[in-house]
Design a protein around this motif. Structure first.
Motif, PDB file in Angstrom:
ATOM      1  N   ASP A 115      -6.608 -20.532  -4.884  1.00 43.97           N
ATOM      2  CA  ASP A 115      -6.236 -20.127  -6.241  1.00 43.97           C
ATOM      3  C   ASP A 115      -7.464 -19.908  -7.128  1.00 43.97           C
ATOM      4  O   ASP A 115      -7.471 -19.016  -7.981  1.00 43.97           O
ATOM      5  N   ALA A 116      -8.497 -20.723  -6.934  1.00 45.86           N
ATOM      6  CA  ALA A 116      -9.709 -20.546  -7.738  1.00 45.86           C
ATOM      7  C   ALA A 116     -10.299 -19.159  -7.542  1.00 45.86           C
ATOM      8  O   ALA A 116     -10.773 -18.520  -8.488  1.00 45.86           O
ATOM      9  N   VAL A 117     -10.261 -18.669  -6.306  1.00 48.62           N
ATOM     10  CA  VAL A 117     -10.811 -17.343  -6.012  1.00 48.62           C
ATOM     11  C   VAL A 117      -9.839 -16.236  -6.404  1.00 48.62           C
ATOM     12  O   VAL A 117     -10.207 -15.268  -7.090  1.00 48.62           O
ATOM     13  N   LEU A 118      -8.583 -16.368  -6.024  1.00 47.26           N
ATOM     14  CA  LEU A 118      -7.642 -15.261  -6.207  1.00 47.26           C
ATOM     15  C   LEU A 118      -7.052 -15.197  -7.610  1.00 47.26           C
ATOM     16  O   LEU A 118      -6.422 -14.195  -7.966  1.00 47.26           O
ATOM     17  N   GLU A 119      -7.275 -16.225  -8.420  1.00 51.58           N
ATOM     18  CA  GLU A 119      -6.943 -16.129  -9.839  1.00 51.58           C
ATOM     19  C   GLU A 119      -8.147 -15.670 -10.655  1.00 51.58           C
ATOM     20  O   GLU A 119      -8.094 -15.639 -11.888  1.00 51.58           O
ATOM     21  N   GLY A 120      -9.236 -15.331  -9.972  1.00 49.22           N
ATOM     22  CA  GLY A 120     -10.395 -14.740 -10.625  1.00 49.22           C
ATOM     23  C   GLY A 120     -11.335 -15.720 -11.301  1.00 49.22           C
ATOM     24  O   GLY A 120     -12.181 -15.317 -12.100  1.00 49.22           O
ATOM     25  N   ALA A 122     -13.553 -17.667  -9.647  1.00 46.92           N
ATOM     26  CA  ALA A 122     -14.819 -17.682  -8.915  1.00 46.92           C
ATOM     27  C   ALA A 122     -14.745 -16.675  -7.782  1.00 46.92           C
ATOM     28  O   ALA A 122     -13.653 -16.290  -7.340  1.00 46.92           O
ATOM     29  N   ASN A 123     -15.889 -16.233  -7.322  1.00 42.00           N
ATOM     30  CA  ASN A 123     -15.932 -15.344  -6.165  1.00 42.00           C
ATOM     31  C   ASN A 123     -15.643 -16.088  -4.875  1.00 42.00           C
ATOM     32  O   ASN A 123     -15.012 -15.552  -3.953  1.00 42.00           O
ATOM     33  N   HIS A 124     -16.135 -17.336  -4.803  1.00 42.82           N
ATOM     34  CA  HIS A 124     -16.051 -18.108  -3.577  1.00 42.82           C
ATOM     35  C   HIS A 124     -15.575 -19.529  -3.888  1.00 42.82           C
ATOM     36  O   HIS A 124     -15.724 -20.003  -5.023  1.00 42.82           O
ATOM     37  N   ALA A 125     -15.047 -20.216  -2.878  1.00 45.59           N
ATOM     38  CA  ALA A 125     -14.696 -21.628  -3.023  1.00 45.59           C
ATOM     39  C   ALA A 125     -14.762 -22.290  -1.660  1.00 45.59           C
ATOM     40  O   ALA A 125     -14.415 -21.689  -0.643  1.00 45.59           O
ATOM     41  N   PHE A 126     -15.192 -23.550  -1.662  1.00 49.20           N
ATOM     42  CA  PHE A 126     -15.450 -24.291  -0.421  1.00 49.20           C
ATOM     43  C   PHE A 126     -14.766 -25.653  -0.504  1.00 49.20           C
ATOM     44  O   PHE A 126     -15.113 -26.475  -1.347  1.00 49.20           O
ATOM     45  N   ASN A 127     -13.789 -25.882   0.374  1.00 44.54           N
ATOM     46  CA  ASN A 127     -13.121 -27.185   0.437  1.00 44.54           C
ATOM     47  C   ASN A 127     -13.796 -28.056   1.476  1.00 44.54           C
ATOM     48  O   ASN A 127     -13.666 -27.821   2.684  1.00 44.54           O
ATOM     49  N   LEU A 128     -14.486 -29.089   1.015  1.00 44.93           N
ATOM     50  CA  LEU A 128     -15.221 -29.981   1.912  1.00 44.93           C
ATOM     51  C   LEU A 128     -14.308 -30.801   2.816  1.00 44.93           C
ATOM     52  O   LEU A 128     -14.766 -31.336   3.821  1.00 44.93           O
ATOM     53  N   GLY A 129     -13.034 -30.916   2.482  1.00 46.57           N
ATOM     54  CA  GLY A 129     -12.135 -31.722   3.299  1.00 46.57           C
ATOM     55  C   GLY A 129     -11.345 -30.911   4.304  1.00 46.57           C
ATOM     56  O   GLY A 129     -10.649 -31.479   5.146  1.00 46.57           O
ATOM     57  N   LYS A 159       1.851 -15.380  -1.849  1.00 47.99           N
ATOM     58  CA  LYS A 159       1.577 -15.334  -3.287  1.00 47.99           C
ATOM     59  C   LYS A 159       0.766 -14.114  -3.700  1.00 47.99           C
ATOM     60  O   LYS A 159       0.968 -13.571  -4.797  1.00 47.99           O
ATOM     61  N   TYR A 160      -0.133 -13.674  -2.819  1.00 47.77           N
ATOM     62  CA  TYR A 160      -1.061 -12.611  -3.215  1.00 47.77           C
ATOM     63  C   TYR A 160      -0.939 -11.336  -2.373  1.00 47.77           C
ATOM     64  O   TYR A 160      -1.484 -10.294  -2.751  1.00 47.77           O
ATOM     65  N   GLY A 161      -0.278 -11.405  -1.236  1.00 47.57           N
ATOM     66  CA  GLY A 161      -0.038 -10.219  -0.420  1.00 47.57           C
ATOM     67  C   GLY A 161      -1.281  -9.552   0.131  1.00 47.57           C
ATOM     68  O   GLY A 161      -1.351  -8.322   0.203  1.00 47.57           O
ATOM     69  N   LEU A 162      -2.260 -10.350   0.554  1.00 46.73           N
ATOM     70  CA  LEU A 162      -3.530  -9.800   1.014  1.00 46.73           C
ATOM     71  C   LEU A 162      -3.695  -9.909   2.528  1.00 46.73           C
ATOM     72  O   LEU A 162      -3.102 -10.768   3.174  1.00 46.73           O
TER      73      LEU A 162
END
Length: 390
Positions: A115-120, A122-129, A159-162
């Motif tokens: 959601d952080a990326v596809l809601e605009g 951030a460009n990128h996101a990294f889940n450490l877990g 949700k985003y159809g990508l």
């Protein structure tokens, strides 16, 4: 203003703990986070806390009966024989208290990244877990209860159809994700892993190319044991570049297992930190070339969590944010804290891997084998014709 990247992290990831002797140790994410903090490569505004995935979100991939059994296991009320039918209570995936809640948090962390990326934001996101790629629709497997990768891709679709390009560089084949989308032409999976001749889960051959409408959208590059940096990176870069050009994804999703490193106790590959510096840089380049920068990353396997995991996964963040450490030296404060906890000598620099044996047997034969495997994996006849096997 849109950020370059967010890191998804919480100390609550520590609750995903099978037992003290299990090779999957959740301290890994803390080691990475603190290394970034001590190196002044991250600040509080870069971090998002994971939310807990809802049952409805888990059901995007997992079977309702399986989720109910995980909940029973979580409260230690499940029958032992029933548990084993669902891959629970095994040597790989022992039952632990609040298993459902801990697993749902990891899934929620990956959905937070999406959601952080596809809601605009951030460009990128990294889940450490994240990165639990072995989980199946009705079964736990290979340390993985809920498959956050598969759930997140289903979530992106709904949700985003990508169109999603899933890239898995864990030493173990990304089987759970591959089978989840084996007949789906809107998800392309690429797994570069140690050959299943020697390693769990034993799948991921070049002939696993998808089926039905999904034929031609599943790619596997099963490299040989003792593969070193140069051969690994040649295969990775060529495979990812050609597949991205062929598939033209809307978003790239990478699983960044660090267990191909020669220190890893569970695998037989022989890469060094050089590979883990280059992998995310190439993924970053592909994301900006084809996906307007949209890139979700998760962690994955990695069982030398003192010497390898912190630096390897920190490099994903460095690629996402176009940063470099101000010094080649690992911060003394980090080393002093964790050297007391570890039973190995910690590397003192970002790139040094002391005591690596360079006398790799059959080096030329391994490189030739890997080259042949790559050519078979990318056979243009299969890509162009996409004819299913009978």
């Amino acid at each position: 203003m849109k950020k370059d990247a967010y890191l998804i992290y919480s100390e609550d990831y520590h609750s995903y703990q099978f037992n003290e002797n299990h090779p999957f140790n959740p301290i890994r994410s803390q080691l990475v986070y603190e290394l970034l903090k001590e190196s002044q490569l991250i600040n509080d505004t870069d971090v998002l806390f994971p939310r807990v995935a809802t049952d409805e979100e888990l059901l995007l991939f997992h079977d309702s009966h399986y989720i109910e059994q995980v909940k029973k296991a979580s409260q230690e009320t499940i029958n032992e024989q029933i548990a084993e039918q669902f891959g629970l209570g095994t040597e790989d995936t022992p039952i632990f208290k609040n298993m459902h809640e801990a697993s749902s948090l990891i899934v929620g962390g990956t959905l937070t990244a999406v959601d952080a990326v596809l809601e605009g934001k951030a460009n990128h996101a990294f889940n450490l877990g994240g990165g639990l790629h072995h989980g199946f629709k009705r079964k736990a497997s290979g340390f993985c209860v809920y498959n956050d990768c598969a759930i997140a891709i289903k979530y992106i679709q709904k949700k985003y159809g990508l169109k999603v390009l899933y890239v898995d560089t864990d030493a173990h084949h990304g089987d759970g994700v591959q089978w989840a989308f084996y007949d789906d032409p809107t998800v392309c999976t690429l797994s570069i892993h140690e050959t299943g001749r020697y390693l769990f889960p034993g799948t991921g051959g070049v002939n696993e190319r998808g089926q039905g409408k999904g034929f031609g959208f599943s790619f596997n590059v099963p490299i040989d044991a003792f593969t070193e940096d140069d051969s690994f990176l040649v295969n990775y870069k060529k495979a990812l570049s050609e597949i991205a050009e062929y598939f033209k994804p809307d978003i790239i999703f990478t699983q960044n297992g660090s267990d191909s490193h020669c220190y890893d106790p569970l695998t037989h590959l022989c890469t060094t930190m050089k590979t883990f510096q280059e992998i995310p840089k190439i993924a970053h380049e592909i994301a900006h070339k084809y996906c307007e920068g949209r890139w979700i990353a998760v962690a994955g396997g990695g069982y030398d969590y003192w010497r390898v995991v912190p630096r390897a996964w920190a490099n994903v963040w460095l690629a996402m944010t176009n940063q470099q450490p101000s010094s080649e030296q690992i911060p003394k404060s980090w080393l002093e804290k964790w050297q007391k906890e570890s039973n190995v000598t910690l590397p003192k620099t970002w790139t040094d891997d002391p005591s690596i044996v360079r006398n790799i047997p059959r080096k030329k034969e391994i490189e030739e084998y890997n080259s042949q495997i790559l050519n078979r994996a990318l056979d243009p006849l299969y890509i162009q014709q996409k004819k299913p096997f009978i």
